[in-house]
Design an enzyme around this catalytic site. Sequence first.
Site: not given
Ligand code: UDP
Ligand code: MG
Length: 136
Positions: A12, A52, A60, A88, A94, A105, A115, A118, A129
């Site tokens: 990112k 997204y 968010f 993952r 996250t 992360r 973070n 992705h 994707e």
């Molecule tokens: N995100 C955020 N605030 C939140 C939750 C998620 O800014 O409260 C952002 C964060 O960068 C995250 C992305 O949205 O990586 C996608 O969210 P997801 O729940 O899919 O998390 P991930 O799969 O990336 O762990």
């Molecule tokens: Mg996700």
Amino acid sequence: MNNLEQTLSIIKPDAVERNLQEEIINEFKKNGFLIIKQKKIHVSKIEAEQFYKVHQTKPFYNDLCTYLSSGPIVVMILEKENAVLDNRNLMGATNPSEAKEGTLRKKYGISIDKNSVHGSDSVENAKIEIDFFFKD
Ligand code: UDP
Ligand code: MG
């Protein structure tokens, strides 16, 4: 070689901005991932919104799409057995403050929005994707 999978990874803007891409790519290699394809791009806000889309109802969403389109990113197809879940696990939670020691992360993330990486969350989404960024 039972369960060879591909997953989509993104380094990112916060990590590219800090010149961490080489270091993060080495982490993937060290952990057994092959980098099948890789490109550095700068997506538009509209492209980020499409990528997204699954989060479009979340509070968010707008900030997330503004952020992903704020600077260059590195998108990659990673391949190994169980690539989706293993990536993952390598990424960690996250929220970097909740991510385990040794995860990407934890090491590189700044905050829940910045973070650093992705990773696709299922084999089905990985296909979608990968197609999104590497269709041709
Ligand atoms: N995100 C955020 N605030 C939140 C939750 C998620 O800014 O409260 C952002 C964060 O960068 C995250 C992305 O949205 O990586 C996608 O969210 P997801 O729940 O899919 O998390 P991930 O799969 O990336 O762990
Ligand atoms: Mg996700």
